[in-house]
Design a protein around this motif. Structure first.
Motif, PDB file in Angstrom:
ATOM      1  N   ARG A  19       0.687  -1.159  -0.272  1.00  0.00           N
ATOM      2  CA  ARG A  19      -0.085   0.125   0.041  1.00  0.00           C
ATOM      3  C   ARG A  19       0.818   1.180  -0.064  1.00  0.00           C
ATOM      4  N   ALA A  20       1.970   1.276   0.873  1.00  0.00           N
ATOM      5  CA  ALA A  20       3.005   2.343   0.554  1.00  0.00           C
ATOM      6  C   ALA A  20       3.449   2.765  -0.630  1.00  0.00           C
ATOM      7  N   ALA A  21       3.606   1.709  -1.249  1.00  0.00           N
ATOM      8  CA  ALA A  21       4.312   1.647  -2.815  1.00  0.00           C
ATOM      9  C   ALA A  21       3.419   2.226  -3.793  1.00  0.00           C
ATOM     10  N   MET A  22       1.927   2.013  -3.439  1.00  0.00           N
ATOM     11  CA  MET A  22       0.992   2.391  -4.151  1.00  0.00           C
ATOM     12  C   MET A  22       0.567   3.961  -4.198  1.00  0.00           C
ATOM     13  N   LEU A  23       0.535   4.132  -2.993  1.00  0.00           N
ATOM     14  CA  LEU A  23       0.570   5.782  -2.374  1.00  0.00           C
ATOM     15  C   LEU A  23       1.729   6.733  -3.022  1.00  0.00           C
ATOM     16  N   ALA A  24       2.946   5.838  -2.723  1.00  0.00           N
ATOM     17  CA  ALA A  24       4.116   6.587  -3.477  1.00  0.00           C
ATOM     18  C   ALA A  24       4.111   6.755  -4.869  1.00  0.00           C
ATOM     19  N   ALA A  25       3.330   5.663  -5.683  1.00  0.00           N
ATOM     20  CA  ALA A  25       3.235   5.792  -7.086  1.00  0.00           C
ATOM     21  C   ALA A  25       2.289   6.881  -7.437  1.00  0.00           C
ATOM     22  N   LEU A  26       1.292   7.277  -6.559  1.00  0.00           N
ATOM     23  CA  LEU A  26       0.118   8.283  -7.004  1.00  0.00           C
ATOM     24  C   LEU A  26       0.669   9.452  -6.530  1.00  0.00           C
ATOM     25  N   MET A  27       1.857   9.854  -6.031  1.00  0.00           N
ATOM     26  CA  MET A  27       2.347  11.120  -5.572  1.00  0.00           C
ATOM     27  C   MET A  27       2.537  12.139  -6.705  1.00  0.00           C
ATOM     28  N   ASP A  28       2.642  11.587  -7.999  1.00  0.00           N
ATOM     29  CA  ASP A  28       3.022  12.493  -9.010  1.00  0.00           C
ATOM     30  C   ASP A  28       1.709  13.190  -9.573  1.00  0.00           C
ATOM     31  N   GLY A  29       0.384  12.800  -8.869  1.00  0.00           N
ATOM     32  CA  GLY A  29      -0.755  13.470  -9.252  1.00  0.00           C
ATOM     33  C   GLY A  29      -1.637  12.741 -10.331  1.00  0.00           C
ATOM     34  N   ARG A  30      -1.000  11.692 -10.927  1.00  0.00           N
ATOM     35  CA  ARG A  30      -1.621  11.043 -11.713  1.00  0.00           C
ATOM     36  C   ARG A  30      -2.756   9.952 -11.423  1.00  0.00           C
ATOM     37  N   ALA A  31      -3.366   9.338 -12.034  1.00  0.00           N
ATOM     38  CA  ALA A  31      -4.389   8.378 -11.707  1.00  0.00           C
ATOM     39  C   ALA A  31      -4.068   6.890 -12.270  1.00  0.00           C
ATOM     40  N   LEU A  32      -3.793   6.033 -11.760  1.00  0.00           N
ATOM     41  CA  LEU A  32      -3.848   4.609 -12.170  1.00  0.00           C
ATOM     42  C   LEU A  32      -4.743   3.936 -11.860  1.00  0.00           C
ATOM     43  N   HIS A  72      -7.580   5.378  -9.937  1.00  0.00           N
ATOM     44  CA  HIS A  72      -7.327   5.705  -8.573  1.00  0.00           C
ATOM     45  C   HIS A  72      -6.296   6.948  -8.463  1.00  0.00           C
ATOM     46  N   ARG A  73      -6.636   7.669  -7.491  1.00  0.00           N
ATOM     47  CA  ARG A  73      -5.936   8.780  -7.134  1.00  0.00           C
ATOM     48  C   ARG A  73      -5.875   9.123  -5.623  1.00  0.00           C
ATOM     49  N   LEU A  74      -5.159   9.852  -5.263  1.00  0.00           N
ATOM     50  CA  LEU A  74      -4.927  10.263  -3.660  1.00  0.00           C
ATOM     51  C   LEU A  74      -6.273  11.199  -3.784  1.00  0.00           C
ATOM     52  N   ALA A  75      -6.674  10.980  -2.334  1.00  0.00           N
ATOM     53  CA  ALA A  75      -8.078  11.611  -2.151  1.00  0.00           C
ATOM     54  C   ALA A  75      -7.767  13.119  -2.245  1.00  0.00           C
ATOM     55  N   SER A  76      -6.832  13.727  -1.792  1.00  0.00           N
ATOM     56  CA  SER A  76      -6.713  15.286  -1.588  1.00  0.00           C
ATOM     57  C   SER A  76      -5.281  15.512  -1.291  1.00  0.00           C
ATOM     58  N   ALA A  77      -5.360  16.840  -1.434  1.00  0.00           N
ATOM     59  CA  ALA A  77      -3.793  17.584  -1.091  1.00  0.00           C
ATOM     60  C   ALA A  77      -3.497  17.095   0.207  1.00  0.00           C
ATOM     61  N   GLU A  78      -4.392  17.175   1.563  1.00  0.00           N
ATOM     62  CA  GLU A  78      -4.002  16.958   2.690  1.00  0.00           C
ATOM     63  C   GLU A  78      -3.189  15.569   2.606  1.00  0.00           C
ATOM     64  N   VAL A  79      -3.965  14.456   1.870  1.00  0.00           N
ATOM     65  CA  VAL A  79      -3.402  13.052   1.823  1.00  0.00           C
ATOM     66  C   VAL A  79      -1.810  13.103   1.377  1.00  0.00           C
ATOM     67  N   ALA A  80      -1.750  13.853   0.224  1.00  0.00           N
ATOM     68  CA  ALA A  80      -0.497  13.960  -0.598  1.00  0.00           C
ATOM     69  C   ALA A  80       0.684  14.559   0.411  1.00  0.00           C
ATOM     70  N   ARG A  81       0.223  15.742   1.378  1.00  0.00           N
ATOM     71  CA  ARG A  81       1.335  16.236   2.164  1.00  0.00           C
ATOM     72  C   ARG A  81       1.549  15.170   3.107  1.00  0.00           C
ATOM     73  N   MET A  82       0.655  14.316   3.565  1.00  0.00           N
ATOM     74  CA  MET A  82       0.699  13.482   4.839  1.00  0.00           C
ATOM     75  C   MET A  82       1.999  12.472   4.186  1.00  0.00           C
ATOM     76  N   ILE A  83       1.658  11.916   2.926  1.00  0.00           N
ATOM     77  CA  ILE A  83       2.779  10.989   2.407  1.00  0.00           C
ATOM     78  C   ILE A  83       3.919  11.315   2.152  1.00  0.00           C
ATOM     79  N   GLU A  84       3.923  12.509   1.686  1.00  0.00           N
ATOM     80  CA  GLU A  84       5.215  13.262   1.568  1.00  0.00           C
ATOM     81  C   GLU A  84       5.969  13.474   2.890  1.00  0.00           C
ATOM     82  N   SER A  85       5.363  13.973   4.047  1.00  0.00           N
ATOM     83  CA  SER A  85       5.854  13.944   5.372  1.00  0.00           C
ATOM     84  C   SER A  85       6.420  12.382   5.746  1.00  0.00           C
ATOM     85  N   VAL A  86       5.670  11.397   5.473  1.00  0.00           N
ATOM     86  CA  VAL A  86       6.137  10.154   5.780  1.00  0.00           C
ATOM     87  C   VAL A  86       7.562   9.695   5.107  1.00  0.00           C
ATOM     88  N   MET A  87       7.436  10.072   3.755  1.00  0.00           N
ATOM     89  CA  MET A  87       8.442   9.828   2.867  1.00  0.00           C
ATOM     90  C   MET A  87       9.723  10.420   3.466  1.00  0.00           C
TER      91      MET A  87
END
Length: 233
Positions: A19-32, A72-87
């Protein structure tokens, strides 16, 4: 207010390698698609479906259907910021394999094409990005709106006609997930008007037997002046 249970739910959803790999893959803003995310995570599509359901339940991703496919894409900018912080805390997440190339193999289709009556491909997404950056258009999830400033700008350029276009029963502006870029281009009255304007002014021309479009020398100038985009060729 976030509860301890909710925090634990989100953390558990992120805290699994696939799941972490999937979320990281969605960090460029694309939907997969699920198949593409399964490849990124090195798991089977069946296993991926279960992981995607878990991420959706946790509110981390959303899915949307486009034609026969579900993206599938990240649900919001807040989610992206959270994933970026974890990374950042983790020192960066390296995927086991490079992101998969998506969309049509034909470079011309990837670059510029029609999607029904509006522009798609790299050109269409670049226009949407430029209008969004300038404040002419606001896009949030599945909704979009043409601002007053944007309306005035489009009318001044002759792209929108106040009397004709504003009486349409179609949405003035809506995001349409791009097949190749996997980010939104613009549909609705505005999207159709931009496409018509570009065709009428010779900025683009159709390629025989395909939806691909060719950007003309006049188009390189026109798109740059109208939308301030430089990378249309």
């Amino acid at each position: 207010m976030a509860t301890s249970n909710r925090i634990a739910e989100v953390a558990a959803a992120v805290g699994e390698p696939a799941r972490a790999a999937m979320l990281a893959a969605l960090m460029d803003g694309r939907a997969l698609t699920a198949t593409e995310l399964a490849e990124v995570a090195a798991i089977t599509p069946q296993t991926a479906s279960g992981h995607l359901a878990r991420l959706a339940t946790a509110g981390l991703i959303v899915a949307e259907k486009q034609g026969r496919h579900r993206y599938h894409r990240l649900a919001s900018a807040e989610v992206a910021r959270m994933i970026e912080s974890v990374m950042l805390v983790a020192g960066g997440i390296a995927l086991s394999r490079p992101p998969r190339r998506v969309g049509p193999k034909d470079a011309a289709l990837r670059h510029a094409r029609t999607c029904y009556d509006h522009l798609a491909g790299h050109l269409g997404v670049s226009i949407a990005d430029a209008l969004r950056a300038s404040g002419a258009v606001e896009i949030a999830g599945d909704a979009a709106a043409l601002t007053e400033t944007g309306r005035a700008r489009m009318q001044a350029l002759g792209i929108l006609a106040p009397d004709r276009d504003m009486r349409s029963t179609r949405p003035v502006c809506r995001p349409c997930l791009d097949w190749s870029e996997r980010r939104p281009h613009l549909a609705g009255v505005l999207g159709a008007a931009i496409c018509t304007h570009a065709l009428d002014h010779g900025w683009i021309r159709r390629r025989a037997g395909t939806r691909a479009l060719e950007i003309t020398p006049a188009g390189r100038i026109g798109f740059r002046q109208a939308f301030e985009i430089e990378h249309t060729v």
